[in-house]
Design an enzyme around this catalytic site. Structure first.
Site, PDB file in Angstrom:
ATOM      1  N   LYS A 156      -1.866  11.451  -1.977  1.00 55.73           N
ATOM      2  CA  LYS A 156      -3.156  12.146  -1.972  1.00 55.73           C
ATOM      3  C   LYS A 156      -3.024  13.589  -2.463  1.00 55.73           C
ATOM      4  O   LYS A 156      -3.937  14.128  -3.066  1.00 55.73           O
ATOM      5  CB  LYS A 156      -3.789  12.098  -0.588  1.00 55.73           C
ATOM      6  CG  LYS A 156      -4.249  10.694  -0.243  1.00 55.73           C
ATOM      7  CD  LYS A 156      -4.929  10.626   1.097  1.00 55.73           C
ATOM      8  CE  LYS A 156      -5.320   9.208   1.427  1.00 55.73           C
ATOM      9  NZ  LYS A 156      -5.680   9.034   2.828  1.00 55.73           N
TER      10      LYS A 156
ATOM     11  N   LYS B 273      -5.333  -1.452  -2.467  1.00 55.59           N
ATOM     12  CA  LYS B 273      -5.933  -1.658  -1.146  1.00 55.59           C
ATOM     13  C   LYS B 273      -7.469  -1.609  -1.210  1.00 55.59           C
ATOM     14  O   LYS B 273      -8.018  -0.763  -1.915  1.00 55.59           O
ATOM     15  CB  LYS B 273      -5.430  -0.532  -0.216  1.00 55.59           C
ATOM     16  CG  LYS B 273      -5.890  -0.644   1.216  1.00 55.59           C
ATOM     17  CD  LYS B 273      -5.430   0.547   2.046  1.00 55.59           C
ATOM     18  CE  LYS B 273      -6.415   1.695   1.942  1.00 55.59           C
ATOM     19  NZ  LYS B 273      -6.279   2.707   3.007  1.00 55.59           N
TER      20      LYS B 273
ATOM     21  N   LYS C 169     -12.412   2.256   1.864  1.00 53.71           N
ATOM     22  CA  LYS C 169     -13.785   2.737   2.012  1.00 53.71           C
ATOM     23  C   LYS C 169     -14.073   3.934   1.117  1.00 53.71           C
ATOM     24  O   LYS C 169     -15.214   4.255   0.859  1.00 53.71           O
ATOM     25  CB  LYS C 169     -14.121   3.026   3.479  1.00 53.71           C
ATOM     26  CG  LYS C 169     -13.200   3.954   4.228  1.00 53.71           C
ATOM     27  CD  LYS C 169     -13.869   4.357   5.551  1.00 53.71           C
ATOM     28  CE  LYS C 169     -13.363   3.624   6.748  1.00 53.71           C
ATOM     29  NZ  LYS C 169     -12.184   4.259   7.342  1.00 53.71           N
TER      30      LYS C 169
HETATM   31  P1  AMP Z   1      -8.996   4.194   7.637  1.00 49.75           P
HETATM   32  O1  AMP Z   1      -9.926   3.588   6.657  1.00 49.75           O
HETATM   33  O2  AMP Z   1      -7.912   4.946   6.965  1.00 49.75           O
HETATM   34  O3  AMP Z   1      -9.665   4.918   8.734  1.00 49.75           O
HETATM   35  O4  AMP Z   1      -8.261   2.972   8.301  1.00 49.75           O
HETATM   36  C1  AMP Z   1      -8.530   2.469   9.586  1.00 49.75           C
HETATM   37  C2  AMP Z   1      -7.582   1.343   9.876  1.00 49.75           C
HETATM   38  O5  AMP Z   1      -7.844   0.226   9.009  1.00 49.75           O
HETATM   39  C3  AMP Z   1      -6.109   1.704   9.640  1.00 49.75           C
HETATM   40  O6  AMP Z   1      -5.331   1.072  10.631  1.00 49.75           O
HETATM   41  C4  AMP Z   1      -5.809   1.123   8.301  1.00 49.75           C
HETATM   42  O7  AMP Z   1      -4.444   0.839   8.126  1.00 49.75           O
HETATM   43  C5  AMP Z   1      -6.646  -0.147   8.334  1.00 49.75           C
HETATM   44  N1  AMP Z   1      -7.008  -0.570   6.967  1.00 49.75           N
HETATM   45  C6  AMP Z   1      -7.682   0.179   6.066  1.00 49.75           C
HETATM   46  N2  AMP Z   1      -7.859  -0.509   4.928  1.00 49.75           N
HETATM   47  C7  AMP Z   1      -7.241  -1.704   5.114  1.00 49.75           C
HETATM   48  C8  AMP Z   1      -7.055  -2.849   4.275  1.00 49.75           C
HETATM   49  N3  AMP Z   1      -7.536  -2.886   3.048  1.00 49.75           N
HETATM   50  N4  AMP Z   1      -6.369  -3.899   4.776  1.00 49.75           N
HETATM   51  C9  AMP Z   1      -5.876  -3.881   6.052  1.00 49.75           C
HETATM   52  N5  AMP Z   1      -6.020  -2.826   6.886  1.00 49.75           N
HETATM   53  C10 AMP Z   1      -6.688  -1.750   6.426  1.00 49.75           C
END
Ligand code: AMP
Length: 326
Positions: free
Chosen positions: A111, A192, A195
């Site tokens: 990042k 990946k 969001k």
């Molecule tokens: P975040 O979007 O970074 O807040 O992620 C929240 C949780 O969702 C974290 O534990 C991430 O590792 C998990 N996560 C986010 N995107 C994915 C994805 N594409 N596949 C599996 N886990 C995900």
């Protein structure tokens, strides 16, 4: 009873990847663990967020957790920034972490390369994440693969603190499902599902219109083999869709593959689209009832109280151990 904890940062809509990687493992374990689930709003700030949008998303996240099956009677549900002891603890943990360790985090490297004006928070947020985990002595942290290294850092920091100042923290472990640790973008199945992705065509949000969801799946990138098989190297798009079905239906990979062995991608995608759409439709129906109800504030007040009590005790213990104050 062992403790399980996870949090999601409100930087965009909750995705199907978030659900599968972090929320579903919490739902599955809420009867057997003391469960903590929060909205990581402080983490959202590493990149500028429009304040109004951020605020409106926070409550939506909480309502969506409940709609996904998180039982407020079995979980402590709270908003990270409402517990001021967590960032206070984070500074003490920063002083137990080396710059080298923090700057070796893959997320930081990627990042910070992508944006030359990155904030200092981008470097230190994994230590805040350590505070999120360590304040309540979480044993298990369900995460996707992208966060594994950060949970390991939290464990290393805890181990070092315990060694230097006496036993203070439980050592946490990441909980990762090998098949669903990374749900991929539908348009680019080597990346990946995220969001913060700019092109929404590859990302399924739990808030998406049901017809839009079906369309995104029907248009998912696949390959020219036209044979449903589980092979992440040669058929990443199809394998990703199989993993999604596996996560949402609890069928085995073998059963999913064998039921489509003699069928083409069109038929398989239609099945995936229907499965995902009906799953999310059900969640959205519950979400509409929950967001309109008054129970959210009571749940959040209770969660805040429980989490502050634990964090305050832990912070006090850390200060004593470190020789701070009078
Ligand atoms: P975040 O979007 O970074 O807040 O992620 C929240 C949780 O969702 C974290 O534990 C991430 O590792 C998990 N996560 C986010 N995107 C994915 C994805 N594409 N596949 C599996 N886990 C995900």
């Amino acid at each position: 009873m062992k403790r399980i904890l996870t949090g999601l940062k409100p930087t965009g809509d909750i995705t199907l990847g978030n659900y599968i990687g972090a929320i579903k493992p919490m739902v599955e374990r809420q009867n057997d663990y003391d469960s903590y689930l929060f909205v990581a709003d402080l983490h959202a700030l590493t990149i500028y967020q429009d304040p109004e949008e951020l605020k409106s998303r926070i409550k939506k996240f909480i309502a969506m957790y409940l709609a996904c099956g998180i039982d407020p009677k079995k979980n402590t549900i709270y908003i990270q920034s409402e517990n001021e002891f967590i960032p206070a603890m984070s500074f003490l943990l920063e002083c137990t972490t080396t710059y080298g360790e923090a700057s070796r985090m893959i997320q930081f490297k990627e990042k910070s390369k992508a944006n030359a004006n990155f904030s200092v928070g981008l470097l230190t947020y994994p230590i805040l994440m350590a505070a999120d985990i360590l304040y309540c002595d979480a044993d298990l942290v369900p995460v996707g693969i992208d966060q594994k290294q950060h949970v390991e850092l939290a464990r290393n920091i805890a181990e070092r603190f315990n060694h230097k100042y006496g036993n203070t923290f439980v050592l946490p472990e990441p909980l990762i499902n090998e098949k669903t640790m990374k749900i991929f973008d539908l348009k680019n199945p080597t990346k990946k599902m995220s969001k913060s992705e700019e092109n929404p065509a590859g990302v399924i949000s739990l808030f998406d219109d049901i017809e839009v969801i079906k369309n995104k799946i029907m248009k998912a990138t696949t390959d020219s083999l036209n044979h449903v098989a589980y092979d992440i190297e040669k058929q990443p798009g199809i394998t990703n869709l199989i993993n999604i079905v596996y996560a949402l239906t609890n069928q085995s990979i073998e059963d999913i593959v064998s039921s489509f062995a003699s069928k083409g991608y069109g038929e398989f995608k239609t099945y995936v689209a229907e499965t995902v759409a009906s799953f999310i439709q059900d969640i959205q129906t519950k979400y509409k009832q929950i967001i309109a109800s008054k129970e959210l504030d009571d749940i959040l007040n209770k969660g805040k109280e429980t989490s502050i009590k634990l964090a305050q005790e832990k912070y006090k213990l850390m200060k004593e151990r470190m020789g701070l104050g009078r």
